[in-house]
Motif scaffolding. Structure first.
Motif, PDB file in Angstrom:
ATOM      1  N   TRP A 103      34.323  46.636  39.104  1.00 47.59           N
ATOM      2  CA  TRP A 103      33.828  45.547  38.274  1.00 47.59           C
ATOM      3  C   TRP A 103      34.209  45.795  36.824  1.00 47.59           C
ATOM      4  O   TRP A 103      34.445  46.914  36.400  1.00 47.59           O
ATOM      5  CB  TRP A 103      32.312  45.401  38.415  1.00 47.59           C
ATOM      6  N   SER A 104      34.284  44.712  36.107  1.00 45.61           N
ATOM      7  CA  SER A 104      34.522  44.754  34.668  1.00 45.61           C
ATOM      8  C   SER A 104      33.371  43.992  34.017  1.00 45.61           C
ATOM      9  O   SER A 104      33.080  42.861  34.396  1.00 45.61           O
ATOM     10  CB  SER A 104      35.856  44.089  34.338  1.00 45.61           C
ATOM     11  N   GLU A 105      32.709  44.640  33.084  1.00 44.53           N
ATOM     12  CA  GLU A 105      31.586  44.013  32.392  1.00 44.53           C
ATOM     13  C   GLU A 105      32.095  42.865  31.527  1.00 44.53           C
ATOM     14  O   GLU A 105      33.256  42.805  31.168  1.00 44.53           O
ATOM     15  CB  GLU A 105      30.865  45.044  31.520  1.00 44.53           C
ATOM     16  N   GLY A 106      31.216  41.979  31.199  1.00 47.17           N
ATOM     17  CA  GLY A 106      31.587  40.883  30.310  1.00 47.17           C
ATOM     18  C   GLY A 106      30.713  39.681  30.560  1.00 47.17           C
ATOM     19  O   GLY A 106      29.759  39.716  31.335  1.00 47.17           O
ATOM     20  N   ASN A 107      31.085  38.599  29.907  1.00 51.63           N
ATOM     21  CA  ASN A 107      30.348  37.349  30.093  1.00 51.63           C
ATOM     22  C   ASN A 107      30.928  36.601  31.300  1.00 51.63           C
ATOM     23  O   ASN A 107      31.838  37.084  31.961  1.00 51.63           O
ATOM     24  CB  ASN A 107      30.394  36.505  28.820  1.00 51.63           C
ATOM     25  N   GLU A 108      30.427  35.419  31.567  1.00 48.47           N
ATOM     26  CA  GLU A 108      30.864  34.645  32.730  1.00 48.47           C
ATOM     27  C   GLU A 108      32.363  34.345  32.698  1.00 48.47           C
ATOM     28  O   GLU A 108      32.993  34.196  33.731  1.00 48.47           O
ATOM     29  CB  GLU A 108      30.069  33.344  32.846  1.00 48.47           C
ATOM     30  N   GLU A 109      32.931  34.275  31.516  1.00 50.42           N
ATOM     31  CA  GLU A 109      34.357  33.975  31.395  1.00 50.42           C
ATOM     32  C   GLU A 109      35.239  35.194  31.629  1.00 50.42           C
ATOM     33  O   GLU A 109      36.372  35.064  32.073  1.00 50.42           O
ATOM     34  CB  GLU A 109      34.661  33.382  30.008  1.00 50.42           C
ATOM     35  N   SER A 110      34.737  36.395  31.324  1.00 49.15           N
ATOM     36  CA  SER A 110      35.616  37.560  31.318  1.00 49.15           C
ATOM     37  C   SER A 110      35.345  38.597  32.402  1.00 49.15           C
ATOM     38  O   SER A 110      36.193  39.439  32.649  1.00 49.15           O
ATOM     39  CB  SER A 110      35.537  38.255  29.954  1.00 49.15           C
ATOM     40  N   LYS A 111      34.205  38.535  33.081  1.00 49.40           N
ATOM     41  CA  LYS A 111      33.925  39.590  34.059  1.00 49.40           C
ATOM     42  C   LYS A 111      34.665  39.336  35.372  1.00 49.40           C
ATOM     43  O   LYS A 111      34.981  38.200  35.724  1.00 49.40           O
ATOM     44  CB  LYS A 111      32.425  39.748  34.279  1.00 49.40           C
ATOM     45  N   ILE A 112      34.937  40.442  36.059  1.00 45.60           N
ATOM     46  CA  ILE A 112      35.628  40.380  37.349  1.00 45.60           C
ATOM     47  C   ILE A 112      34.946  41.365  38.291  1.00 45.60           C
ATOM     48  O   ILE A 112      34.431  42.397  37.866  1.00 45.60           O
ATOM     49  CB  ILE A 112      37.142  40.675  37.190  1.00 45.60           C
ATOM     50  N   ASP A 113      34.931  41.022  39.560  1.00 46.42           N
ATOM     51  CA  ASP A 113      34.281  41.818  40.588  1.00 46.42           C
ATOM     52  C   ASP A 113      35.268  41.933  41.750  1.00 46.42           C
ATOM     53  O   ASP A 113      35.773  40.911  42.228  1.00 46.42           O
ATOM     54  CB  ASP A 113      32.995  41.103  41.013  1.00 46.42           C
ATOM     55  N   VAL A 114      35.569  43.161  42.203  1.00 43.95           N
ATOM     56  CA  VAL A 114      36.625  43.345  43.204  1.00 43.95           C
ATOM     57  C   VAL A 114      36.203  44.285  44.336  1.00 43.95           C
ATOM     58  O   VAL A 114      35.307  45.109  44.178  1.00 43.95           O
ATOM     59  CB  VAL A 114      37.928  43.887  42.570  1.00 43.95           C
ATOM     60  N   HIS A 115      36.892  44.131  45.444  1.00 41.98           N
ATOM     61  CA  HIS A 115      36.852  45.090  46.543  1.00 41.98           C
ATOM     62  C   HIS A 115      38.307  45.464  46.801  1.00 41.98           C
ATOM     63  O   HIS A 115      39.124  44.609  47.165  1.00 41.98           O
ATOM     64  CB  HIS A 115      36.229  44.479  47.806  1.00 41.98           C
ATOM     65  N   HIS A 116      38.639  46.742  46.574  1.00 45.29           N
ATOM     66  CA  HIS A 116      40.011  47.210  46.773  1.00 45.29           C
ATOM     67  C   HIS A 116      39.991  48.261  47.871  1.00 45.29           C
ATOM     68  O   HIS A 116      39.257  49.235  47.788  1.00 45.29           O
ATOM     69  CB  HIS A 116      40.565  47.810  45.476  1.00 45.29           C
ATOM     70  N   ALA A 117      40.804  48.046  48.906  1.00 42.63           N
ATOM     71  CA  ALA A 117      40.799  48.930  50.070  1.00 42.63           C
ATOM     72  C   ALA A 117      42.213  49.382  50.432  1.00 42.63           C
ATOM     73  O   ALA A 117      43.187  48.677  50.188  1.00 42.63           O
ATOM     74  CB  ALA A 117      40.162  48.217  51.259  1.00 42.63           C
ATOM     75  N   TRP A 118      42.261  50.581  51.012  1.00 44.49           N
ATOM     76  CA  TRP A 118      43.504  51.187  51.480  1.00 44.49           C
ATOM     77  C   TRP A 118      43.323  51.631  52.921  1.00 44.49           C
ATOM     78  O   TRP A 118      42.263  52.140  53.287  1.00 44.49           O
ATOM     79  CB  TRP A 118      43.842  52.419  50.651  1.00 44.49           C
ATOM     80  N   LEU A 119      44.359  51.468  53.719  1.00 38.40           N
ATOM     81  CA  LEU A 119      44.396  51.967  55.077  1.00 38.40           C
ATOM     82  C   LEU A 119      45.740  52.661  55.262  1.00 38.40           C
ATOM     83  O   LEU A 119      46.786  52.070  54.941  1.00 38.40           O
ATOM     84  CB  LEU A 119      44.246  50.818  56.071  1.00 38.40           C
ATOM     85  N   ILE A 120      45.714  53.898  55.732  1.00 35.94           N
ATOM     86  CA  ILE A 120      46.938  54.671  55.940  1.00 35.94           C
ATOM     87  C   ILE A 120      46.893  55.185  57.370  1.00 35.94           C
ATOM     88  O   ILE A 120      45.938  55.861  57.763  1.00 35.94           O
ATOM     89  CB  ILE A 120      47.041  55.851  54.953  1.00 35.94           C
ATOM     90  N   GLU A 121      47.919  54.851  58.144  1.00 36.49           N
ATOM     91  CA  GLU A 121      47.899  55.281  59.546  1.00 36.49           C
ATOM     92  C   GLU A 121      49.279  55.681  60.035  1.00 36.49           C
ATOM     93  O   GLU A 121      50.294  55.111  59.634  1.00 36.49           O
ATOM     94  CB  GLU A 121      47.306  54.205  60.442  1.00 36.49           C
ATOM     95  N   ASN A 122      49.269  56.688  60.900  1.00 38.57           N
ATOM     96  CA  ASN A 122      50.492  57.110  61.571  1.00 38.57           C
ATOM     97  C   ASN A 122      50.835  56.103  62.653  1.00 38.57           C
ATOM     98  O   ASN A 122      49.953  55.618  63.372  1.00 38.57           O
ATOM     99  CB  ASN A 122      50.306  58.494  62.208  1.00 38.57           C
TER     100      ASN A 122
END
Length: 169
Positions: A103-122
């Protein structure tokens, strides 16, 4: 062989958020353990991903990611705080999984909320699959989704390419 998928919390399901990006590479002759080691050390990220900087941990003694760790970094011009919510190293022939809520703090115009995921498989024939996906909410996410070329797709592809090249050394 069935390929695995990213596990998303309900509130971050792709298609239900303001922005979504997905990047994947399948490469030969590279160690899952080495890729994992280079991914879970965010201090290495700027060495292979130019869009990452200002890394620090809430606990200044931490050096790697682990479940529930809180860390900060800057990416795409946003200062991001993040908490690791999924952490499964490559063990017992299971895919490695890493995900954080950011997440990035800020007001309604500038804040962002994310889910970032990685999967690594043979995969068969000495191949390794790396999948990274991110969902985002907030006005900056809406703007990123409309930008062409897509900076998230291109940035995450740079991250994947850099991670692979760095891990081959």
């Amino acid at each position: 062989m069935k390929q695995n998928a990213i596990i998303f919390p309900k509130e971050y399901l792709p298609g239900a958020t303001d922005n979504f990006c997905s990047n994947e590479l399948i490469v030969k002759n590279i160690s899952i353990e080495k890729v994992w080691k280079n991914l879970i050390n965010p201090f290495l990220w700027p060495l292979y991903y130019k869009n990452s900087s200002d890394i620090n941990f809430k606990n200044k003694e931490d050096r790697e990611l682990y479940l529930n760790v809180i860390f900060n970094f800057k990416t795409f011009g946003f200062p991001i705080s993040a908490k690791v919510i999924e952490f499964h190293p490559p063990e017992n022939n299971q895919p490695a999984r890493l995900a954080w809520h950011g997440w990035s703090e800020g007001n309604e115009e500038s804040k962002i909320d994310v889910h970032h995921a990685w999967l690594i498989e043979n995969l068969s024939h000495n191949r390794l699959r790396i999948l990274t996906q991110e969902t985002q909410n907030g006005n900056p996410a809406k703007e990123l989704a409309q930008t062409k070329p897509n900076p998230m797709i291109n940035g995450h592809q740079d991250w994947l390419d850099g991670l692979i090249n760095f891990s081959k050394k």
